[in-house]
Design a protein around this motif. Sequence first.
Motif, PDB file in Angstrom:
ATOM      1  N   ASN A 111       0.760  -1.361  -0.084  1.00 23.31           N
ATOM      2  CA  ASN A 111      -0.293   0.268   0.051  1.00 23.31           C
ATOM      3  C   ASN A 111       0.398   1.158  -0.489  1.00 23.31           C
ATOM      4  N   ASP A 112       2.103   1.088   0.667  1.00 16.91           N
ATOM      5  CA  ASP A 112       3.009   2.465   0.343  1.00 16.91           C
ATOM      6  C   ASP A 112       3.338   2.517  -1.390  1.00 16.91           C
ATOM      7  N   LEU A 113       3.523   1.911  -1.996  1.00 12.77           N
ATOM      8  CA  LEU A 113       3.694   2.325  -3.109  1.00 12.77           C
ATOM      9  C   LEU A 113       2.580   2.942  -3.791  1.00 12.77           C
ATOM     10  N   ARG A 114       1.546   2.509  -3.042  1.00 14.25           N
ATOM     11  CA  ARG A 114       0.629   4.259  -4.231  1.00 14.25           C
ATOM     12  C   ARG A 114       1.876   5.990  -3.585  1.00 14.25           C
ATOM     13  N   SER A 115       1.613   6.068  -2.642  1.00  9.62           N
ATOM     14  CA  SER A 115       1.963   7.258  -2.715  1.00  9.62           C
ATOM     15  C   SER A 115       4.693   7.312  -2.103  1.00  9.62           C
ATOM     16  N   MET A 116       4.568   6.480  -2.310  1.00  6.78           N
ATOM     17  CA  MET A 116       6.194   6.583  -1.785  1.00  6.78           C
ATOM     18  C   MET A 116       6.743   5.349  -3.034  1.00  6.78           C
ATOM     19  N   GLU A 117       8.035   5.149  -3.371  1.00  2.00           N
ATOM     20  CA  GLU A 117       8.787   4.480  -4.456  1.00  2.00           C
ATOM     21  C   GLU A 117       9.973   4.433  -3.239  1.00  2.00           C
ATOM     22  N   ILE A 118      10.660   3.226  -4.022  1.00  3.00           N
ATOM     23  CA  ILE A 118      12.033   3.329  -3.237  1.00  3.00           C
ATOM     24  C   ILE A 118      13.421   4.309  -4.009  1.00  3.00           C
ATOM     25  N   ALA A 119      13.903   5.344  -3.651  1.00  4.66           N
ATOM     26  CA  ALA A 119      14.613   6.400  -4.412  1.00  4.66           C
ATOM     27  C   ALA A 119      15.847   4.984  -4.573  1.00  4.66           C
ATOM     28  N   ALA A 138      13.204   6.306   0.581  1.00  2.11           N
ATOM     29  CA  ALA A 138      11.637   6.122  -0.448  1.00  2.11           C
ATOM     30  C   ALA A 138      11.732   7.549  -0.363  1.00  2.11           C
ATOM     31  N   ALA A 139      11.114   8.037  -1.668  1.00  2.00           N
ATOM     32  CA  ALA A 139      10.522   8.866  -2.046  1.00  2.00           C
ATOM     33  C   ALA A 139       9.045   9.064  -2.424  1.00  2.00           C
ATOM     34  N   PHE A 140       8.818  10.665  -1.552  1.00  2.00           N
ATOM     35  CA  PHE A 140       6.860  10.401  -1.398  1.00  2.00           C
ATOM     36  C   PHE A 140       6.550  10.580  -3.018  1.00  2.00           C
ATOM     37  N   THR A 141       5.725  10.082  -3.269  1.00  2.00           N
ATOM     38  CA  THR A 141       5.347  10.926  -5.249  1.00  2.00           C
ATOM     39  C   THR A 141       4.454  11.959  -5.214  1.00  2.00           C
ATOM     40  N   VAL A 142       3.815  12.046  -3.503  1.00  2.00           N
ATOM     41  CA  VAL A 142       2.943  13.367  -3.345  1.00  2.00           C
ATOM     42  C   VAL A 142       3.639  13.591  -2.454  1.00  2.00           C
ATOM     43  N   THR A 143       3.011  15.454  -2.335  1.00  2.00           N
ATOM     44  CA  THR A 143       4.083  16.261  -1.324  1.00  2.00           C
ATOM     45  C   THR A 143       3.771  15.990  -0.057  1.00  2.00           C
ATOM     46  N   ASN A 144       4.824  15.893   0.680  1.00  2.00           N
ATOM     47  CA  ASN A 144       4.907  15.573   2.362  1.00  2.00           C
ATOM     48  C   ASN A 144       4.717  16.897   2.916  1.00  2.00           C
ATOM     49  N   PRO A 145       3.657  16.859   3.661  1.00  2.00           N
ATOM     50  CA  PRO A 145       3.235  18.211   4.781  1.00  2.00           C
ATOM     51  C   PRO A 145       4.680  18.543   5.531  1.00  2.00           C
ATOM     52  N   GLY A 146       5.374  17.001   6.055  1.00  2.00           N
ATOM     53  CA  GLY A 146       6.769  17.445   6.569  1.00  2.00           C
ATOM     54  C   GLY A 146       6.929  16.342   7.678  1.00  2.00           C
TER      55      GLY A 146
END
Length: 860
Positions: free
Chosen positions: A132-140, A186-194
């Motif tokens: 489910n984390d792959l919906r908003s993140m990817e391993i950079a 892991a990098a967010f593929t959507v904005t991470n507010p912090g």
Amino acid sequence: MSANTVLKTSLRNFLAHKGRMALSAIAVLLSVAFVSGTLVFTDTMDKTFDKLFTATSSDVTVSPKGSEAEGSATGRPESLPASAVAAVAKAKGVKSAEGAVSSMNVTVVDAENKNMGSENGAPTIAGNWTRNDLRSMEIASGHAPRGPTEVMVDSDTAQKHHLKLGDELRTIAATGDIEARIVGIAAFTVTNPGAAVVYFDTATAQRELIGRTGQFTQINVAAASGYTDAQVKANIKDTLTTPYKLQTQAEAAEANASDVSSFMDVIKYALLGFAGIAFLVGIFLIINTFSMLVAQRTREIGLMRAIGSSRKQVNRSVLVEALLLGVVGSVVGVGAGVGLAVGLMKLMSAAGMDLSTNDLTVKWTTPAIGLLLGIVVTVLAAYLPARRAGKVSPMAALRDAGTPADTRAGAVRAVLGILLTGGGGYALYLATQADKASQGSLWLGAGIVASLIGFVVVGPLLAGLVVRVISAVLLRFFGPVGRMAERNALRNPRRTGATGAALMIGLALVACLSVVGSSMVASATDQLDKSVGADFIVEPSNGAITPQAAAALKKVTASGDLDHVTEVKYVKTTLTAPDGTEEEEELVAASPSYAQDLRREATSGELAAAYGTNAMSVGSGFAEQTGVKVGDVMTVAFDHGRTARLKVAAITSDDTVFDKGAMYTNIATATRYLPKDRVPLNGMMFAKAADGKADQAYAALKKSVAADPTVKVKDQTDYKQTLKDQIGQLLNMIYGLLALAIIVAVLGVVNTLALSVVERTREIGLMRAIGLSRRQLRRMIRLESVVIALFGALLGLGLGMGWGATAQKLLALEGLGVLEIPWPTILSVFVGSAFVGLFAALVPAFRAGRMNVLNAIATD
């Protein structure tokens, strides 16, 4: 005169006085920009969080009921068994079901023990890496964790704290510390507010975050093709025998967003409130501008009337000018508001809350609201000057420069101002006599509004008196130049009153908040001295003290430096009074020594007895409400525990700041009725040094919790300073927002002086001709500006201190009984107002000094 002629005349006058209109336009621009910027900023924040919550929510989420409430108290999140995952997977329409572990009750530190979490209030989240984390993140870079010594971190945290693969991190949780090496980013593929996020393998996450394997905090469900989220949710509900919490993706995103939106609404309405203050101040600037322009064009208006223009047409001509001013200022203000929102986003990003301009949201309602507000406020502010222009008779205007004084209107204004001021003062008096803060706050609000309007209306009357007093003290040292400055300020009391009122509003709020803030600090400090008997107060920054930190603190007693250590836990219960009244209350379960560490006055019974077996205390407010008295028995249902019958051994006074309304019992009593895994962590701890060992105990306590940066040990001096700093930071933020209103007020002073210089062009030329030097002329205008600024400051500070003193009387009903006037702040603001006056006079004085004497004398 036709409508077309009115429009042409208005446009010509507007362009002819574009320099004079500019400052008024800036006031409109700033106010509209603040409103538009606030709306764009908060809408962008809402969109950012909506996208994040939608992206991170699975099609259907299954979680334990009430998981948010208990997790922070026990330090471990609520969980469900792995068998529930298998049961959910069998439901019709479920493509896949995956168990997930997530906890926000953690602190992550690097090898140097520096907190890797956000400093802006965003959470630190630890969990296991799932599909489910792959919906908003990817391993950079690197890979997902595969064992107990491996961890993956989000790229924003890695970049912010210069983390890289191979670095060591320590995660502090209620069950112990997790030491691991970074193996993935892991990098967010959507904005991470912090938020700061760390991932472990599933077994490690279960063991270290929940406390046992085979448990998950939630189940992420993917719906099969052809099934809606709602259908899958219904099918899962039919399959499960345990009543878990089920949410579709939309419901989960909405629930998360509602928590954030309540916080965002506070920010939005607070900022809009300050924008409203700026608008109010801008009204005075606009009124002054048009009043002076109307006075300077009296002959022109008289000629228009003489050749057939009606009062309505003259009135309309001035209002059209105001409309043009409002349109220009508002259009530019809306654009500036978008820029302001982008600037706020950059500022928030620098502070740790990352916001992407890709999500910049400008709804159609934002420019519509900005334009409507700017134009309506400007036209309404210009109505009185326009109405005054329409009253000018042709013959009176042709005979005399300047609008005739309306004696009757002045008398009505004076009576109305005195009545409003008196009514406001009486309302403030009634607020000080109130028995309840809620009742008194209504009178306080009415008193503030009435007294403020009253001071604005009666300003011209006060100008004559106050300006003379200020001049007698200040201008007597400047000889004839000072006397001329005084007469100029007194020449038009209505103008001086309006100009001073603009500055008065902002400074009244500054003074009021300064008095309230200083009184809160002084009251809390006084209460601390009277109530807190402990030498040291231990507070966690993330809600609870971990068991390992608590154990380390208690070990210090073995050194002989401490007399005792007190534990304080907050337990959720449902109380039933003898009269049948049932209320959910948080019971303070503490060590018996808490009665020494926090001295509470008992109005009945003995507080020490409340720490006996199956005993408790209640607050005086609860006792009055329910009729409970010492000796009565309360039925106490402990949340997730058993029900007890506790005897009321004491009733404590609610006339206090600390623990107001608190109900106490012994920790031993609470733990007797709670399962072991439901006993809350310590919310606070207190410690008392052994005689003559205060310094050694302080050092030992700090050293004992040095490994956990979230636990702060404070002596009473530290605690007082923390209170002062917290209130000071809040006040500084408010002062910064009020600065907008003060800037607009300064523009008003500049505009008034600039227009008055134009109005007195011939007079200035004559004074220069009979020997007044440029230097003396500039000094005269500067002194006039200083007097007007000090007039506004004196009224504002006096009014604000009155409001603040009244507000403190209401705070006294809540235990904050010390009134403290922050004279250094008040005096600094008053002196600063003089410099504001000097600054405002720079350009008008410079322009006056450069006037050609002969041309000035020849001016009609």
